[in-house]
Each structure stands twice: as C-alpha cells, then as structure tokens.
Design a protein around this motif. Structure first.
Motif, mmCIF file in Angstrom:
data_model
loop_
_atom_site.group_PDB
_atom_site.id
_atom_site.type_symbol
_atom_site.label_atom_id
_atom_site.label_comp_id
_atom_site.label_asym_id
_atom_site.label_seq_id
_atom_site.Cartn_x
_atom_site.Cartn_y
_atom_site.Cartn_z
ATOM 1 N N UNK A 158 48.128 -7.672 11.003
ATOM 2 C CA UNK A 158 48.788 -8.274 9.847
ATOM 3 C C UNK A 158 47.881 -9.279 9.145
ATOM 4 N N UNK A 159 47.062 -10.008 9.905
ATOM 5 C CA UNK A 159 46.115 -10.945 9.288
ATOM 6 C C UNK A 159 45.098 -10.204 8.442
ATOM 7 N N UNK A 160 44.588 -9.092 8.988
ATOM 8 C CA UNK A 160 43.527 -8.361 8.291
ATOM 9 C C UNK A 160 44.048 -7.585 7.093
ATOM 10 N N UNK A 161 45.181 -6.924 7.247
ATOM 11 C CA UNK A 161 45.642 -5.989 6.218
ATOM 12 C C UNK A 161 46.750 -6.508 5.320
ATOM 13 N N UNK A 162 47.523 -7.484 5.788
ATOM 14 C CA UNK A 162 48.689 -7.904 5.015
ATOM 15 C C UNK A 162 48.680 -9.386 4.676
ATOM 16 N N UNK A 163 47.531 -10.017 4.722
ATOM 17 C CA UNK A 163 47.434 -11.427 4.341
ATOM 18 C C UNK A 163 48.220 -12.350 5.248
ATOM 19 N N UNK A 164 48.265 -12.051 6.539
ATOM 20 C CA UNK A 164 48.939 -12.867 7.565
ATOM 21 C C UNK A 164 50.440 -12.963 7.340
ATOM 22 N N UNK A 165 51.018 -12.012 6.608
ATOM 23 C CA UNK A 165 52.470 -11.997 6.416
ATOM 24 C C UNK A 165 53.081 -10.934 7.322
ATOM 25 N N UNK A 166 54.178 -11.278 7.947
ATOM 26 C CA UNK A 166 54.853 -10.330 8.819
ATOM 27 C C UNK A 166 55.555 -9.288 7.963
ATOM 28 N N UNK A 167 55.271 -8.028 8.238
ATOM 29 C CA UNK A 167 55.870 -6.949 7.450
ATOM 30 C C UNK A 167 56.862 -6.139 8.268
ATOM 31 N N UNK A 168 57.117 -6.526 9.497
ATOM 32 C CA UNK A 168 58.140 -5.861 10.299
ATOM 33 C C UNK A 168 57.630 -4.730 11.157
ATOM 34 N N UNK A 169 56.565 -4.953 11.899
ATOM 35 C CA UNK A 169 56.065 -3.937 12.817
ATOM 36 C C UNK A 169 57.016 -3.757 13.991
ATOM 37 N N UNK A 170 56.859 -2.652 14.684
ATOM 38 C CA UNK A 170 57.716 -2.366 15.833
ATOM 39 C C UNK A 170 56.853 -2.031 17.039
ATOM 40 N N UNK A 171 57.366 -2.341 18.238
ATOM 41 C CA UNK A 171 56.684 -2.030 19.479
ATOM 42 C C UNK A 171 57.379 -0.856 20.128
#
Length: 187
Positions: A158-171
């Motif tokens: 998220x830091x590298x691709x989304x500007x350190x914003x949480x976009x709602x990834x899942x595990x």
C-alpha cells in the motif's frame, strides 16, 4: 667570601599522559564518477535484484518448513485438523488471524527428510501459510507464517502503490484438505 651556588633550575612538571589519541582532521572523501560504466551499473543492479530475490526465497522456504513441521506433529489432531494452528474468523466469515494449536503435539521428533519432502512437494506444501490480495489485483501467494507478517507485506504494498492509504486488502489462509469426516455410528 660567600660561595656562589649554581642557580636552581626550575623543576620540570610531570605531564599527564594523553588519555586518548587525538584524531587527525577528517579528509573529504574522494569523489568517484556516479554509477561507473554501463557494465558496472548493470552488475550492481543484478546483484541487488538477486539479493532481494534470495531474501524472499529464503523466508518462504523457512515458512514452508515450519508449516510442514507443524502439520507432521499435529497430524490427526481434532482441534486444528492437522494444521498446527487455528485460523480465527470474524462474524461475517472473514479471516482475522491465527493462533497456535493449544493441544500437545502427538509426535515430538520429526525426520528432516519428511520435513523436506512435505515442504517442497505436493499440493499441500503451502498449507498453514497466509497470503494477501489487494483490490488493485495484486496478490501474494501463501508464504507467511502468521497474520502479522502478511499484514506488514500488505502495508508495504500500500505504501508503494497506493500512497500509504489503506484500500481494503484481504488475507487468506491455505488449509490442508481434510478428509471427509467418518459417519457417526448410531444405533
């Protein structure tokens, strides 16, 4: 007649020894050409890429071995279904983390050969490991032993691709395919 005496020499003061050696003044580092030749830069790039790949590969191999040891020692365990750890879920069924199996392992010592085979071959070589997916389409295969490491990898993405914003990834966790439960003997 009074005798002349030699004039007294001033007594020399004993100097204290230097407690530490004084450093010479620092020289400015010599400048070299940035990057060097094309071959040097390509070699450095390849070395860094190989080191990064080796680090990831070694971490994955270690995680697979650890998961294989847990699977072998907890084989047939009714609590964790032979996985060695229990994956926790939220009320909506989403994965929230993992915790070690509280029951004592059935087997205390495991053959290194069995561990190597279980960690390298077969469809269940990554069972017991955790991976993550991002809504942008990026996926990480199950390679982490616990949810904390998977979360760290997702946050790095998220830091590298989304500007350190949480976009709602899942595990997600890969579990061993458990055999069908035996039918209960009812009279």
């Amino acid at each position: 007649m009074p005798t002349k005496t030699a004039p007294k020499k001033p007594t020399t003061r004993k100097r204290t020894t230097a407690r530490r050696k004084k450093l010479a003044p620092r020289k400015a580092p010599t400048r070299t050409r940035k990057g060097g030749s094309l071959i040097d830069r390509a070699g450095a790039w390849m070395a860094l890429r190989a080191a990064r790949h080796a680090k990831t590969h070694m971490a994955t191999a270690t995680s697979r071995r650890d998961a294989a040891i847990l699977r072998i020692t907890h084989e047939g365990c009714p609590t964790c279904q032979g996985n060695g750890q229990i994956f926790t879920k939220d009320k909506d069924g989403s994965f929230t983390g993992s915790k070690p199996c509280p029951t004592k392992p059935k087997v205390q010592k495991v053959s290194r050969f069995k561990v190597a085979i279980a960690a390298r071959f077969g469809p269940e070589k990554t069972s017991g490991l955790i991976g993550w997916t991002c809504p942008c389409g990026t996926k990480e295969k199950p390679r982490f032993r616990d949810a904390k490491e998977a979360t760290k990898a997702l946050r790095d993405h998220e830091k590298k691709k989304h500007g350190a914003k949480t976009v709602g990834g899942a595990w997600y966790a890969q579990v061993a395919a458990s055999p069908a439960p035996a039918p209960a003997n009812t009279p």
